[in-house]
Motif scaffolding. Structure first.
Motif, PDB file in Angstrom:
ATOM      1  N   MET A  93       0.833  -1.174   0.000  1.00 30.30           N
ATOM      2  CA  MET A  93       0.000   0.000   0.000  1.00 30.30           C
ATOM      3  C   MET A  93       0.880   1.240   0.000  1.00 30.30           C
ATOM      4  N   ALA A  94       0.661   2.113  -0.926  1.00 32.57           N
ATOM      5  CA  ALA A  94       1.441   3.339  -1.002  1.00 32.57           C
ATOM      6  C   ALA A  94       0.833   4.377  -0.072  1.00 32.57           C
ATOM      7  N   ARG A  95       1.656   4.931   0.792  1.00 36.25           N
ATOM      8  CA  ARG A  95       1.171   5.929   1.736  1.00 36.25           C
ATOM      9  C   ARG A  95       2.093   7.131   1.714  1.00 36.25           C
ATOM     10  N   SER A  96       1.525   8.296   1.681  1.00 36.26           N
ATOM     11  CA  SER A  96       2.347   9.492   1.770  1.00 36.26           C
ATOM     12  C   SER A  96       2.395   9.943   3.231  1.00 36.26           C
ATOM     13  N   LEU A  97       3.252  10.902   3.523  1.00 31.47           N
ATOM     14  CA  LEU A  97       3.424  11.334   4.901  1.00 31.47           C
ATOM     15  C   LEU A  97       2.136  11.875   5.511  1.00 31.47           C
ATOM     16  N   ASN A  98       1.328  12.591   4.724  1.00 33.91           N
ATOM     17  CA  ASN A  98       0.101  13.129   5.307  1.00 33.91           C
ATOM     18  C   ASN A  98      -0.913  12.017   5.596  1.00 33.91           C
ATOM     19  N   ASN A  99      -0.781  10.855   4.980  1.00 34.61           N
ATOM     20  CA  ASN A  99      -1.660   9.731   5.289  1.00 34.61           C
ATOM     21  C   ASN A  99      -1.235   9.012   6.557  1.00 34.61           C
ATOM     22  N   GLN A 100       0.012   9.163   6.945  1.00 32.60           N
ATOM     23  CA  GLN A 100       0.554   8.370   8.044  1.00 32.60           C
ATOM     24  C   GLN A 100      -0.205   8.580   9.348  1.00 32.60           C
ATOM     25  N   ASP A 101      -0.647   9.783   9.618  1.00 35.63           N
ATOM     26  CA  ASP A 101      -1.364  10.007  10.872  1.00 35.63           C
ATOM     27  C   ASP A 101      -2.830   9.580  10.784  1.00 35.63           C
ATOM     28  N   ARG A 102      -3.291   9.207   9.615  1.00 40.02           N
ATOM     29  CA  ARG A 102      -4.670   8.727   9.477  1.00 40.02           C
ATOM     30  C   ARG A 102      -4.759   7.218   9.649  1.00 40.02           C
ATOM     31  N   PHE A 103      -3.645   6.511   9.539  1.00 39.60           N
ATOM     32  CA  PHE A 103      -3.617   5.053   9.636  1.00 39.60           C
ATOM     33  C   PHE A 103      -2.838   4.618  10.866  1.00 39.60           C
ATOM     34  N   VAL A 104      -3.219   3.479  11.436  1.00 35.28           N
ATOM     35  CA  VAL A 104      -2.440   2.861  12.511  1.00 35.28           C
ATOM     36  C   VAL A 104      -2.067   1.458  12.073  1.00 35.28           C
ATOM     37  N   CYS A 105      -0.933   1.004  12.572  1.00 32.06           N
ATOM     38  CA  CYS A 105      -0.426  -0.320  12.233  1.00 32.06           C
ATOM     39  C   CYS A 105      -0.693  -1.261  13.403  1.00 32.06           C
ATOM     40  N   ILE A 106      -1.236  -2.445  13.099  1.00 29.16           N
ATOM     41  CA  ILE A 106      -1.484  -3.436  14.142  1.00 29.16           C
ATOM     42  C   ILE A 106      -0.844  -4.759  13.731  1.00 29.16           C
ATOM     43  N   TYR A 107       0.052  -5.245  14.581  1.00 34.40           N
ATOM     44  CA  TYR A 107       0.652  -6.570  14.392  1.00 34.40           C
ATOM     45  C   TYR A 107      -0.104  -7.570  15.267  1.00 34.40           C
ATOM     46  N   PRO A 108      -0.192  -8.831  14.849  1.00 35.57           N
ATOM     47  CA  PRO A 108      -0.875  -9.841  15.667  1.00 35.57           C
ATOM     48  C   PRO A 108      -0.300  -9.965  17.082  1.00 35.57           C
ATOM     49  N   ALA A 109       0.986  -9.736  17.251  1.00 34.23           N
ATOM     50  CA  ALA A 109       1.619  -9.848  18.573  1.00 34.23           C
ATOM     51  C   ALA A 109       1.004  -8.867  19.571  1.00 34.23           C
ATOM     52  N   TYR A 110       0.484  -7.731  19.093  1.00 36.70           N
ATOM     53  CA  TYR A 110      -0.106  -6.735  19.978  1.00 36.70           C
ATOM     54  C   TYR A 110      -1.292  -7.299  20.751  1.00 36.70           C
ATOM     55  N   LEU A 111      -1.958  -8.323  20.178  1.00 35.26           N
ATOM     56  CA  LEU A 111      -3.195  -8.855  20.756  1.00 35.26           C
ATOM     57  C   LEU A 111      -3.032 -10.249  21.337  1.00 35.26           C
ATOM     58  N   ASN A 112      -1.819 -10.795  21.319  1.00 40.66           N
ATOM     59  CA  ASN A 112      -1.583 -12.198  21.659  1.00 40.66           C
ATOM     60  C   ASN A 112      -1.412 -12.398  23.168  1.00 40.66           C
ATOM     61  N   ASN A 113      -2.300 -13.213  23.773  1.00 42.13           N
ATOM     62  CA  ASN A 113      -2.203 -13.428  25.217  1.00 42.13           C
ATOM     63  C   ASN A 113      -1.042 -14.340  25.606  1.00 42.13           C
ATOM     64  N   LYS A 137      -8.867   7.868  10.404  1.00 43.07           N
ATOM     65  CA  LYS A 137      -9.387   9.195  10.075  1.00 43.07           C
ATOM     66  C   LYS A 137      -9.544   9.380   8.577  1.00 43.07           C
ATOM     67  N   GLN A 138     -10.547  10.187   8.196  1.00 37.54           N
ATOM     68  CA  GLN A 138     -10.756  10.570   6.803  1.00 37.54           C
ATOM     69  C   GLN A 138      -9.710  11.614   6.405  1.00 37.54           C
ATOM     70  N   GLU A 139      -9.706  11.975   5.135  1.00 30.03           N
ATOM     71  CA  GLU A 139      -8.746  12.976   4.667  1.00 30.03           C
ATOM     72  C   GLU A 139      -8.940  14.327   5.358  1.00 30.03           C
ATOM     73  N   ASP A 140     -10.179  14.642   5.727  1.00 23.71           N
ATOM     74  CA  ASP A 140     -10.436  15.927   6.390  1.00 23.71           C
ATOM     75  C   ASP A 140     -10.143  15.883   7.892  1.00 23.71           C
ATOM     76  N   GLY A 141      -9.675  14.739   8.389  1.00 21.71           N
ATOM     77  CA  GLY A 141      -9.302  14.621   9.790  1.00 21.71           C
ATOM     78  C   GLY A 141     -10.406  14.078  10.686  1.00 21.71           C
ATOM     79  N   SER A 142     -11.617  13.895  10.136  1.00 20.54           N
ATOM     80  CA  SER A 142     -12.702  13.358  10.954  1.00 20.54           C
ATOM     81  C   SER A 142     -12.535  11.845  11.109  1.00 20.54           C
ATOM     82  N   LEU A 143     -13.057  11.307  12.206  1.00 24.11           N
ATOM     83  CA  LEU A 143     -12.925   9.876  12.473  1.00 24.11           C
ATOM     84  C   LEU A 143     -13.760   9.057  11.496  1.00 24.11           C
ATOM     85  N   CYS A 144     -13.225   7.911  11.088  1.00 26.57           N
ATOM     86  CA  CYS A 144     -13.984   6.988  10.241  1.00 26.57           C
ATOM     87  C   CYS A 144     -15.134   6.381  11.042  1.00 26.57           C
TER      88      CYS A 144
END
Length: 140
Positions: free
Chosen positions: A1-21, A83-90
Motif C-alpha cells: 500500500m502506497a502511503r504518503s506522509l500526510n496519510n501516516q497520521d490517518r492510519f495505525v499499524c497493528i501486528y498480531p503480537a499486539y493482541l496475543n495473550n 481518520k478521513q482525509e479531512d481529519g474526521s474519524l472513520c
C-alpha cells in the motif's frame, strides 16, 4: 500500500503480537492480558476491521521486529484507517489505536473460523479425515 506522509497520521499499524495473550508486554503485547486473544493472525485482524466498516490493508510478508518465530501464521501486519482525509474519524466508536485493538481482540473469538474449530460438525469431519490419513501413514 502506497502511503504518503500526510496519510501516516490517518492510519495505525497493528501486528498480531499486539493482541496475543501468549506474549508478555516486553514481547510486544499492547493490551491487557485479560482482553488479549490466543494467537491472532493478521488476516483475522483485517476481517474484523473490514466487518465493522474500517478500511484495513493487509501486508502478508511483514514481520514484527520482536517476533522470534518466523512461521507463516505469525507474519503480517494490518494498516487500519482511523481518520478521513479531512481529519474526521472513520468510526466515532473507535477513535484510537487502543480502542481498535481492544475491539478486534473482543471480536476475534466470535469469528466463524474460531467458532467452527471449537465444535462445529464440518471441522470434526475434517479432523476425522485428517486423523484417518495420519493413521494410514503410520500403518505403512
Amino acid at each position: 500500500m502506497a502511503r504518503s506522509l500526510n496519510n501516516q497520521d490517518r492510519f495505525v499499524c497493528i501486528y498480531p503480537a499486539y493482541l496475543n495473550n501468549k506474549k508478555t508486554i516486553a514481547e510486544g503485547r499492547q493490551i491487557p492480558i485479560s482482553k488479549a486473544v490466543e494467537n491472532s493472525t493478521a488476516t483475522e485482524i483485517q476481517d474484523v476491521c473490514s466487518a465493522v466498516g474500517l478500511n484495513a490493508f493487509l501486508e502478508k510478508n511483514k514481520m514484527y521486529s520482536r517476533e522470534w518465530n518466523r512461521d507463516v501464521q505469525y507474519r503480517g501486519r494490518v494498516w487500519v484507517q482511523l481518520k478521513q482525509e479531512d481529519g474526521s474519524l472513520c468510526l466515532v466508536q473507535l477513535p484510537s489505536r487502543t480502542s481498535v485493538m481492544l475491539y478486534v481482540a473482543e471480536m476475534i473469538p466470535e469469528l466463524k473460523t474460531r467458532t467452527q474449530n471449537s465444535g462445529g460438525a464440518d471441522p470434526s469431519l475434517q479432523q476425522a479425515e485428517g486423523s484417518k490419513k495420519g493413521k494410514g501413514k503410520k500403518k505403512e
